[in-house]
Design an enzyme around this catalytic site. Structure first.
Site, PDB file in Angstrom:
ATOM      1  CG  HIS A   1      -1.652  -1.180   1.309  1.00 42.94           C
ATOM      2  ND1 HIS A   1      -2.489  -1.730   0.509  1.00 42.94           N
ATOM      3  CD2 HIS A   1      -1.690  -2.136   2.518  1.00 42.94           C
ATOM      4  CE1 HIS A   1      -3.289  -2.935   1.033  1.00 42.94           C
ATOM      5  NE2 HIS A   1      -2.707  -3.274   1.896  1.00 42.94           N
TER       6      HIS A   1
ATOM      7  CG  HIS B   1      -6.079  -6.089   1.227  1.00 47.09           C
ATOM      8  ND1 HIS B   1      -6.913  -5.561   2.043  1.00 47.09           N
ATOM      9  CD2 HIS B   1      -4.675  -6.048   1.714  1.00 47.09           C
ATOM     10  CE1 HIS B   1      -6.261  -5.345   2.897  1.00 47.09           C
ATOM     11  NE2 HIS B   1      -4.727  -5.221   2.899  1.00 47.09           N
TER      12      HIS B   1
END
Lengths: 332, 332
Positions: B56, B218
């Site tokens: 991320h 995700h």
């Protein structure tokens, strides 16, 4: 093609409308299609104007602001800005001390900036042009006589912008920009091709197991196609041509830019930075400053470029000077 | 899979080595796998620690530095950091005033941060936990009981970090973090799936003409699959659920984050920002501050998320306070 666009023909103008909405400290002229500091023109300050085809964001509009560019002229995607557009931006930033044009070395950009410079001269504005041609991958390319201009553009704009902000005269601002370009070398590698909104499909074919070594920022061919390989070997492929092209003395300080071409995760750019730092260290090169991220992109191309710029204390001082733009900011 | 990696099993450690090489003002513990401000621990200052699965970036390690996080614990890709790792980071930043854990609401993260908090308490460190659960797309998700934590994490870390930097006590730093989370709402859309280095293939299937509306960071399923459509319609798809979930008074100021998920060109994010700004304006919402770029990504996913946070003068003051991290920097 999966993109956040409406009509592909409107993408540049609509992105500029977004820039205007996001950055109240910039002024966006949607009719003439340029972005300018809200406080321009600043009397007595040398103006700094750049521009080029869109699709390389944050370059150039993202580098408009105190300490860097006074204005940027985005052309259509991968297309040079037109002379009238450049002239309008030049006039918008002219504070009587002259204007420097920072031009990446592509045939269309060079021609259109030159025409704009002549038009500006006719109106009594002194113009100096700094040509950026740092990409050592190929001597001539698809849209280039001579080397292409890529990552060093950011360094030229930052360092010349800092000197202009200090009130230096036109000749000095242009000279430091040219010096940064001469001290810089870049080399890029692509994992995938990019897709322009207008074309709707990748600009070239690259097999699943191959990479383009020495690619240009529009997907122009590089030196060779090679098999995909581990990061440490790709790091060598991009670092060695730079060390060959640029004579760096042992212990000499450099600024290093590890730049993502648009679709490469930051995690991978840091992997590459680690590998490149090791190679530079082994070559005796001292990394004085660095940037890791997407600065000079090629739409949604997966890939990266390395730019190395040799610096002295004065260039480092100008690099460290405060800058406040959407794409690069520190010290204010 | 085309990525800049060596052995996929080493990607997180190798990226951290790159972070260490690029940012001498951070200290990277490669053995315990955390990133910490070089000047930690600071006596009398509340420490701020976050962490979560890698992939991320720049979240979280890119937000370590003065005015934001004191330390970050990156787990393996899309995998929670382990309790010992979190404990080590917590101890490294404990200056005697307690430590705030900023935790995105995923089951593994919540569990491991809680274990680490108990271990830290055993060693006499006072811990407060701020849970971030801003994603209004779905109530429960693949790895979540309750809403997912996404883009608001940046706002929590920035604003709580600013208050901690001023020397505020533990309870106040935690309280402002919780307040920012409560005032925030996020919603994301994916154009493509992302590929983890370990899997080597996209995490889910998304047809060429479909988008995932309400996707998680995700690649978790969202609310619906829909046909690809123009940017202005997608802007409505992400804005409306936020305006529904978050009661924003007419004229109320907000911070807006238009965040790229990794592979989306900045040009497209600005197109989306322009469309979203128009929708917010029509709803009477006042954009006081904004960010456009890649801040909370999902590897190489093409897509974007919108985060809106209602603010008052105090939250704006803390937002504007100086920050110096690799991923967010102004004022110093």
């Amino acid at each position: 093609m999966k993109k956040f666009v409406n009509d592909p023909a409107d993408v540049v103008r609509e992105a500029l409308a977004g820039v205007a909405a996001a950055h109240p400290d910039l002024r966006v002229d949607l009719a003439e299609q340029f972005v300018v500091r809200a406080d321009a023109p600043r009397t007595g300050k040398v103006g700094l104007v750049s521009g080029g085809g869109s699709g390389h964001e944050p370059l150039h509009a993202g580098f408009v602001g105190p300490g860097m560019l006074d204005a940027a002229c985005p052309g259509e995607v991968f297309t040079s800005p037109v002379p009238d557009q450049i002239l309008a931006a030049t006039k918008a930033v002219d504070g009587g001390a002259g204007v420097v044009h920072v031009v990446k070395n592509y045939t269309g950009d060079v021609m259109n900036f030159q025409l704009a410079a002549e038009l500006a001269a006719d109106e009594g504005i002194r113009i100096e042009t700094v040509l950026v041609d740092d990409d050592v991958a190929v001597e001539d390319s698809t849209w280039t006589a001579g080397r292409r201009g890529t990552g060093a553009t950011l360094l030229v704009e930052k360092i010349a912008g800092a000197l202009a902000e200090e009130g230096a005269p036109l000749a000095d601002v242009a000279a430091v920009g040219r010096r940064v370009n001469e001290l810089s070398a870049s080399f890029a590698v692509a994992l995938t091709a990019c897709t322009t909104p207008a074309a709707g499909r990748p600009g070239f074919e690259l097999p699943d197991d191959e990479i383009e070594v020495g690619v240009g920022i529009h997907g122009e061919p590089g030196r060779s196609r090679q098999k995909l390989r581990p990061a440490k070997e790709i790091a060598a492929l991009v670092t060695e041509p730079i060390l060959t092209a640029e004579p760096i003395a042992s212990g000499e300080p450099v600024i290093v830019l590890v730049n993502g071409l648009g679709a490469t995760p930051l995690m991978e750019l840091y992997v590459m930075f680690g590998e490149i730092a090791r190679l530079l260290d082994a070559a005796g090169v001292r990394i004085a400053r660095s940037l890791v991220g997407d600065y000079v992109t090629s739409l949604d191309m997966a890939g990266m470029s390395l730019t190395v710029c040799r610096v002295d204390d004065e260039l480092l001082r100008l690099w460290d000077a405060p800058v406040r733009t959407p794409g690069l900011r520190w010290g204010m």
